[in-house]
Design a protein around this motif. Structure first.
Motif, short mmCIF file in Angstrom:
data_model
loop_
_atom_site.label_atom_id
_atom_site.label_comp_id
_atom_site.label_asym_id
_atom_site.label_seq_id
_atom_site.Cartn_x
_atom_site.Cartn_y
_atom_site.Cartn_z
N PHE A 199 35.54 54.14 35.22
CA PHE A 199 36.02 52.99 35.85
C PHE A 199 34.86 53.02 37.14
O PHE A 199 34.78 51.71 37.56
N GLN A 239 32.91 47.67 50.94
CA GLN A 239 33.90 47.25 50.06
C GLN A 239 34.91 48.45 50.22
O GLN A 239 36.04 48.38 49.88
N TYR A 294 31.94 51.12 36.11
CA TYR A 294 32.25 49.62 35.72
C TYR A 294 32.39 49.01 37.13
O TYR A 294 31.85 47.78 37.22
N LYS A 295 32.96 49.29 38.17
CA LYS A 295 32.97 48.89 39.52
C LYS A 295 31.55 48.80 40.25
O LYS A 295 31.43 47.95 40.82
N MET A 334 29.90 45.87 38.66
CA MET A 334 30.38 44.65 39.24
C MET A 334 29.92 44.40 40.81
O MET A 334 29.63 43.11 41.06
N VAL A 335 29.57 45.42 41.42
CA VAL A 335 28.97 45.19 42.66
C VAL A 335 27.77 44.62 42.68
O VAL A 335 27.27 43.77 43.50
N PHE A 355 37.04 47.96 46.96
CA PHE A 355 35.96 48.51 45.73
C PHE A 355 37.02 48.42 44.32
O PHE A 355 36.33 48.50 43.57
N PHE A 356 38.27 48.92 44.66
CA PHE A 356 39.18 49.24 43.32
C PHE A 356 39.93 47.91 42.97
O PHE A 356 40.98 48.20 42.68
N ARG A 407 41.35 44.38 41.76
CA ARG A 407 41.10 43.65 40.65
C ARG A 407 39.86 42.65 40.64
O ARG A 407 39.81 41.96 41.79
N SER A 408 39.03 42.21 40.03
CA SER A 408 38.25 41.37 39.81
C SER A 408 38.17 40.45 38.56
O SER A 408 38.23 41.04 37.45
#
Length: 275
Positions: free
Chosen positions: A23, A91, A26-27, A30-31, A97-98, A100-101
């Motif tokens: 996770f 973030q 993954y984040k 996305m950043v 940061f955590f 949803r996106s």
């Protein structure tokens, strides 16, 4: 209860550990998505592959060079990815940061397209010059830093107000980043192409220039004629009618089925008078 050398509790802890690491990775992806860091990561993967190949085939000199790159790569990583690392920490501090996106991306894109179209229509009718660049995969942070930071929600009213003549922010480009107005009065690189029509001014040259070095989509409203133009990948399409402009920008920016149905072949503009 145990399975081999592991009990059920250990297996559960290991599974949670793997899920958390996945996770976080993954984040982090996305950043950095939508920035120049994506291209840099591709370069890192190339270095790793070359290192493995040189080690397997005993290419000692090449392997030594790749090892030096990896050794010093940690320092280079911190320097090169400093903006992305700073943004990730910001973030994290804001608790975003955590969050949803991606789930609301299509709705946000539709709102952005509608705001751009509405503002462009208003300014074109009144011959208000405008230059709006939309960040896509390649980051525009270098150009955002040349302007006045806004970090405001996108609205047609805000875009119109920015470009009203003789206001502090009207001279320069507005850059849209991640469904927000990142900055105004930004400087964009001017195209040096010798094939650009001499009748085109600084706005069109700047729009072409940014499209030659990034994958951004840039909207131009002519102050002299009120015409609407669009640039992408070094191509300029001039004198767009509002319906055609809406169709093209929607096909490029909207996600989902609608974009897939309308995007095919929309940018084959070489046959029409460019620049």
């Amino acid at each position: 209860m145990s399975i081999g050398n592991f009990n059920l509790f250990d297996l559960l802890i290991n599974a949670i550990d793997i899920l958390l690491v996945t996770f976080v990775i993954y984040k982090l992806i996305m950043v950095i998505k939508g920035t120049k860091a994506v291209q840099l990561l591709k370069g890192i993967f190339v270095v790793l592959i070359v290192t493995l190949i040189s080690d397997k085939f005993h290419l000692q000199t090449l392997n030594w060079m790749m090892e030096q790159v990896l050794i010093w790569g940690v320092v280079a990583f911190v320097i090169i990815f400093q903006p992305e690392l700073r943004r990730a920490l910001e973030q994290l501090g804001r608790g975003g940061f955590f969050s949803r996106s991606g789930h609301q991306e299509e709705d946000e894109q539709e709102k952005m397209v509608e705001a751009i179209v509405k503002a462009t229509d208003y300014m074109a009718k009144r011959r208000i010059g405008a230059l709006i660049s939309v960040e896509r995969e390649t980051g525009l942070a270098d150009y955002i830093e040349t302007g006045i930071p806004l970090n405001a929600n996108i609205s047609s009213e805000l875009l119109i107000n920015i470009f009203i003549p003789n206001t502090p922010l009207h001279d320069g480009a507005v850059i849209l980043q991640k469904n927000s107005v990142a900055a105004a009065a930004c400087y964009l690189p001017l195209s040096e192409s010798p094939f650009i029509s001499k009748e085109l001014g600084t706005r069109h040259r700047a729009a072409l220039g940014i499209s030659e070095v990034t994958d951004s989509l840039t909207v131009i409203v002519s102050e002299e004629t009120g015409s609407i133009s669009l640039t992408k990948n070094g191509e300029l399409h001039r004198d767009l009618k509002l319906d055609k402009f809406r169709e093209l920008i929607g096909a490029e920016l909207l996600s989902g089925v609608k974009a897939k149905q309308t995007s095919s072949g929309r940018w084959n503009w070489r046959g029409k008078a460019n620049g």
